[in-house]
Design an enzyme around this catalytic site. Structure first.
Site, PDB file in Angstrom:
ATOM      1  N   LYS A  77       1.000  -1.328   0.034  1.00 42.68           N
ATOM      2  CA  LYS A  77      -0.160  -0.220   0.030  1.00 42.68           C
ATOM      3  C   LYS A  77       0.862   1.070  -0.085  1.00 42.68           C
ATOM      4  O   LYS A  77       0.619   2.511  -1.125  1.00 42.68           O
ATOM      5  CB  LYS A  77      -1.010   0.194   1.440  1.00 42.68           C
ATOM      6  CG  LYS A  77      -1.855   1.444   1.518  1.00 42.68           C
ATOM      7  CD  LYS A  77      -1.996   0.424   2.853  1.00 42.68           C
ATOM      8  CE  LYS A  77      -3.391   1.879   2.766  1.00 42.68           C
ATOM      9  NZ  LYS A  77      -4.108   1.588   4.312  1.00 42.68           N
ATOM     10  N   GLU A 115      10.731  -4.419   4.195  1.00 46.27           N
ATOM     11  CA  GLU A 115      10.937  -5.801   3.176  1.00 46.27           C
ATOM     12  C   GLU A 115      10.755  -6.179   2.229  1.00 46.27           C
ATOM     13  O   GLU A 115      11.513  -6.967   1.645  1.00 46.27           O
ATOM     14  CB  GLU A 115      10.413  -6.476   4.718  1.00 46.27           C
ATOM     15  CG  GLU A 115      10.947  -6.544   5.684  1.00 46.27           C
ATOM     16  CD  GLU A 115      10.230  -5.145   6.786  1.00 46.27           C
ATOM     17  OE1 GLU A 115       9.963  -5.014   6.508  1.00 46.27           O
ATOM     18  OE2 GLU A 115       9.810  -5.193   8.122  1.00 46.27           O
ATOM     19  N   GLY A 156      -4.545  -3.044   5.489  1.00 43.75           N
ATOM     20  CA  GLY A 156      -3.721  -3.837   5.089  1.00 43.75           C
ATOM     21  C   GLY A 156      -4.181  -5.015   5.267  1.00 43.75           C
ATOM     22  O   GLY A 156      -4.470  -6.033   4.876  1.00 43.75           O
ATOM     23  N   ARG A 157      -4.714  -5.051   6.314  1.00 46.00           N
ATOM     24  CA  ARG A 157      -4.957  -7.123   7.520  1.00 46.00           C
ATOM     25  C   ARG A 157      -6.396  -6.576   6.254  1.00 46.00           C
ATOM     26  O   ARG A 157      -7.155  -7.930   6.873  1.00 46.00           O
ATOM     27  CB  ARG A 157      -4.923  -6.316   8.504  1.00 46.00           C
ATOM     28  CG  ARG A 157      -5.647  -5.472   9.959  1.00 46.00           C
ATOM     29  CD  ARG A 157      -4.843  -5.166  11.164  1.00 46.00           C
ATOM     30  NE  ARG A 157      -5.613  -4.501  11.257  1.00 46.00           N
ATOM     31  CZ  ARG A 157      -5.169  -3.527  11.489  1.00 46.00           C
ATOM     32  NH1 ARG A 157      -3.542  -3.134  10.873  1.00 46.00           N
ATOM     33  NH2 ARG A 157      -5.307  -2.056  12.608  1.00 46.00           N
ATOM     34  N   GLU A 195      -3.259  -6.870  15.385  1.00 45.74           N
ATOM     35  CA  GLU A 195      -2.773  -5.762  15.075  1.00 45.74           C
ATOM     36  C   GLU A 195      -3.916  -4.720  15.461  1.00 45.74           C
ATOM     37  O   GLU A 195      -3.929  -3.723  15.622  1.00 45.74           O
ATOM     38  CB  GLU A 195      -2.664  -5.918  13.663  1.00 45.74           C
ATOM     39  CG  GLU A 195      -1.863  -4.996  13.274  1.00 45.74           C
ATOM     40  CD  GLU A 195      -1.039  -4.662  11.853  1.00 45.74           C
ATOM     41  OE1 GLU A 195      -0.384  -4.732  11.650  1.00 45.74           O
ATOM     42  OE2 GLU A 195      -1.457  -4.765  11.164  1.00 45.74           O
ATOM     43  N   HIS A 228      -1.967 -33.178  19.108  1.00 42.69           N
ATOM     44  CA  HIS A 228      -1.380 -34.328  19.141  1.00 42.69           C
ATOM     45  C   HIS A 228       0.288 -33.152  19.649  1.00 42.69           C
ATOM     46  O   HIS A 228       0.556 -33.939  19.554  1.00 42.69           O
ATOM     47  CB  HIS A 228      -0.808 -34.993  18.075  1.00 42.69           C
ATOM     48  CG  HIS A 228      -1.674 -36.325  18.157  1.00 42.69           C
ATOM     49  ND1 HIS A 228      -1.503 -37.461  18.825  1.00 42.69           N
ATOM     50  CD2 HIS A 228      -3.286 -36.086  16.680  1.00 42.69           C
ATOM     51  CE1 HIS A 228      -2.997 -38.030  18.126  1.00 42.69           C
ATOM     52  NE2 HIS A 228      -3.503 -36.974  17.436  1.00 42.69           N
ATOM     53  N   LYS A 265      10.016  -0.259  14.124  1.00 42.15           N
ATOM     54  CA  LYS A 265      10.642  -0.472  12.308  1.00 42.15           C
ATOM     55  C   LYS A 265      11.469   0.911  12.838  1.00 42.15           C
ATOM     56  O   LYS A 265      12.307   0.726  11.954  1.00 42.15           O
ATOM     57  CB  LYS A 265       9.078   0.266  11.695  1.00 42.15           C
ATOM     58  CG  LYS A 265       8.540  -0.971  10.945  1.00 42.15           C
ATOM     59  CD  LYS A 265       7.487  -0.209  10.338  1.00 42.15           C
ATOM     60  CE  LYS A 265       6.132  -0.382  10.171  1.00 42.15           C
ATOM     61  NZ  LYS A 265       5.652  -0.275   8.644  1.00 42.15           N
TER      62      LYS A 265
HETATM   63  O1  F6P Z   1       4.038  -3.079   9.618  1.00 41.14           O
HETATM   64  C1  F6P Z   1       2.666  -3.328   9.631  1.00 41.14           C
HETATM   65  C2  F6P Z   1       1.937  -3.229   8.366  1.00 41.14           C
HETATM   66  O2  F6P Z   1       1.764  -1.461   8.408  1.00 41.14           O
HETATM   67  C3  F6P Z   1       0.549  -3.981   8.141  1.00 41.14           C
HETATM   68  O3  F6P Z   1      -0.367  -2.766   8.996  1.00 41.14           O
HETATM   69  C4  F6P Z   1       0.293  -4.153   7.012  1.00 41.14           C
HETATM   70  O4  F6P Z   1      -0.196  -4.645   6.271  1.00 41.14           O
HETATM   71  C5  F6P Z   1       2.096  -4.542   6.558  1.00 41.14           C
HETATM   72  O5  F6P Z   1       2.534  -3.602   7.343  1.00 41.14           O
HETATM   73  C6  F6P Z   1       2.786  -3.922   4.825  1.00 41.14           C
HETATM   74  O6  F6P Z   1       2.131  -2.645   4.617  1.00 41.14           O
HETATM   75  P1  F6P Z   1       2.780  -2.361   3.291  1.00 41.14           P
HETATM   76  O7  F6P Z   1       1.413  -2.558   2.508  1.00 41.14           O
HETATM   77  O8  F6P Z   1       2.313  -1.013   2.804  1.00 41.14           O
HETATM   78  O9  F6P Z   1       3.781  -2.310   2.428  1.00 41.14           O
END
Ligand code: F6P
Length: 546
Positions: free
Chosen positions: A205, A211, A266-267, A352, A383, A511
């Site tokens: 987004k 990462e 995002g979630r 979250e 198990h 972060k």
């Molecule tokens: O670090 C958490 C977060 O902001 C989530 O809420 C989100 O889904 C994820 O990182 C990825 O964010 P982006 O889509 O901006 O890369």
């Protein structure tokens, strides 16, 4: 006003003290109608919540709490696009993404339904083109593999769905997910692939998540080391993002960027173009079935009185078990192999959203909020950690999720699976007392000394609350409903607990620190401001590495 001052809150506190003395066995013995009173049948699934420590009085008190919290008003605000994400000043409109009535919805004077429909049309066109082999890579070969690069909500949702609906894929394409910045993952994914036939979706987004950006750059270099031409990026990379500028700078052409909007968290985003890998894997029509299932749940949530409203009931039970009865965690236990990522997905969705300790006004919350969510496929868990569920001192309420019909019917398997599914909630509820244990051992001819020694260890107190969610069959529509059910549960929890469910400030601190430490790792100069543990760990890492 704090929730704790509400008359219904006070009534529930008193009621909880009394309820803690009762046992589910007793409640079932007293009322033969418990299942009928405490279950809800929906078109694609059944929710049985009778194995919770509740009576009709409890449910009435919980619904009174929901009313005093003006839940219905808040629900309307969410669906209407009011800025209920207060700390980020944003609307929360993932429901609009799956509104199959296509009713216009104005946000700041813009009809977002048009934006949604045009992105869906773009997804339809694009997914057909790639699946049918009309989208070709730099050397003219058709695409065989799609690699989604994203993390958190930009990966977990589509990956969970891809896994859950594998049986519905025609395998036109192989879908892969890379989320971890640990190079092991991307190396493993790319090793067997031919760069000429791979399409990357950079799903972010913000298009700034470190990462994701590192993984995207590694993928880019990997491609160029084969094509020897930067122009190849255009044919092998598309993006899903609200940040077009950064995506274009990366080398992705404008027309290959799929829109995201700040009113989708995002979630909660798998219904948007973040779900593109799902459409590529299953075909656009099945993606739409997923949206339709979610829309059915949206309608149920909007139109059904609170007392029979499945997401409302699940949320109220969570508040009851956690805030009033004191449970601190909740297990998600799917008995459908394809749902093996569901607990991981639910962890992000609920923790979250609601893992917070200030109210939406910024005051400290005076009560426990949501439990920690964890889980695993039920049979594997049986198990491994079910011992804890049955006999530890901590009560862990659990959601059991299974299906009437298996998507892979092999003679004998499903009956054994489901026999366990039903047996576990019964055992967790009823337990077995010492008298029964002793009688059983005696009947088996055990000597008294053995019975005395072993009996206390075989006692199960029972009285462990569970919900059972029984899908008719795991398919796009029922999965859409199931996910939306939990999304709305999370929203209701937030309203009851006075929490802003749609921000995630708690992920920022780590972060920010990581960014600073990364500089130190590169230049070898350790910041003196660190505590001694962190400083020595970094020193040890650097000296050992050198
Ligand atoms: O670090 C958490 C977060 O902001 C989530 O809420 C989100 O889904 C994820 O990182 C990825 O964010 P982006 O889509 O901006 O890369």
């Amino acid at each position: 006003m704090s929730r704790t001052s509400l008359p219904s809150w006070k009534a529930l506190l008193n009621h909880a003290e009394k309820t803690k003395q009762s046992h589910l066995n007793q409640l079932f013995a007293e009322d033969s109608q418990r299942f009928n009173k405490f279950s809800i049948k929906l078109p694609t699934l059944l929710l049985d919540y009778s194995k919770n420590l509740v009576t009709e009085e409890t449910m009435a008190k919980l619904v009174a709490l929901a009313n005093e919290c003006e839940l219905e008003t808040w629900r309307k605000k969410m669906f209407d696009g009011e800025r209920i994400n207060r700390t980020e000043d944003r609307a929360v409109l993932h429901t609009a993404l799956r509104n199959r009535t296509k009713k216009p919805l104005l946000l700041d004077g813009i009809n977002i339904t048009d934006q949604i429909e045009s992105t869906l049309a773009k997804m339809k066109n694009f997914s057909a083109k790639v699946r049918e082999g009309h989208w070709c890579g730099y050397s003219g070969k058709r695409i065989t593999d799609v690699v989604n690069i994203g993390v958190g909500g930009s990966s977990l949702g589509p990956q969970m769905v891809t896994e859950a609906l594998k049986q519905y894929s025609d395998n036109s394409l192989n879908i892969h997910y890379v989320s971890n910045v640990d190079g092991t993952q991307i190396a493993d994914v790319l090793r067997p692939l031919n760069p000429e036939k791979v399409l990357f979706i950079v799903s972010s987004k913000t298009f700034t998540t470190i990462e994701t950006m590192i993984n995207a750059n590694t993928a880019r270099k990997w491609l160029i080391s084969s094509s020897f031409d930067e122009k190849a990026v255009e044919k092998h990379f598309v993006a899903v993002s609200a940040n077009k500028k950064n995506a274009v700078e990366f080398g992705i052409t404008q027309e290959n960027i799929f829109d995201m909007w700040d009113w989708v968290g995002g979630r909660f985003s798998l219904w948007s173009a973040i779900g593109l890998p799902i459409a590529l894997d299953l075909g656009y029509d099945k993606f739409i079935e997923l949206l339709e299932g979610a829309h059915e749940m949206d309608l149920h949530f909007q139109q059904t009185p609170l007392r029979n409203n499945a997401p409302v009931i699940l949320a109220l039970l969570s508040v009851w078990n956690c805030t009033f009865l004191g449970s601190q965690s909740q297990a998600i236990l799917p008995y459908d192999q394809p749902l093996h990522m569901l607990s991981a997905y639910m962890q992000q969705a609920e923790m979250e959203s609601n893992g917070k300790s200030v109210t939406w006004d910024g005051n400290p919350v005076e009560y426990s909020t949501v439990p920690s969510i964890w889980g695993e496929l039920g049979i594997n868990g049986q198990h491994a950690f079910y011992q804890y569920l049955h006999q530890s001192n901590n009560v862990v309420p659990a959601d059991f999720i299974g299906s009437v019909e298996s998507v892979t019917p092999i003679k004998g398997h499903h009956e054994t699976l489901m026999a366990n599914f039903f047996a576990q909630t019964q055992a967790l509820m009823s337990g077995v007392n010492e008298e029964q244990v002793r009688a059983d051992l005696k009947a088996k001819g055990r000597v008294q000394s053995y019975i005395d020694k072993v009996a206390p260890h075989k006692v199960h107190k029972g009285n462990r609350p569970t919900n059972t969610l029984l899908l008719k069959r795991l398919e796009p529509r029922s999965l859409g409903s199931l996910i939306a059910l939990y999304e709305h549960k999370i929203f209701v929890q937030g309203i009851i607990l006075q929490i802003c469910s749609f921000d995630q400030w708690g992920v920022e601190l780590g972060k920010g620190l990581a960014n600073k430490i990364e500089v130190e790792l590169h230049n070898g100069i350790i910041n003196q401001g660190h505590d001694s543990s962190t400083r020595e760990l970094i020193k040890y890492y650097q000296s050992t590495r050198a």
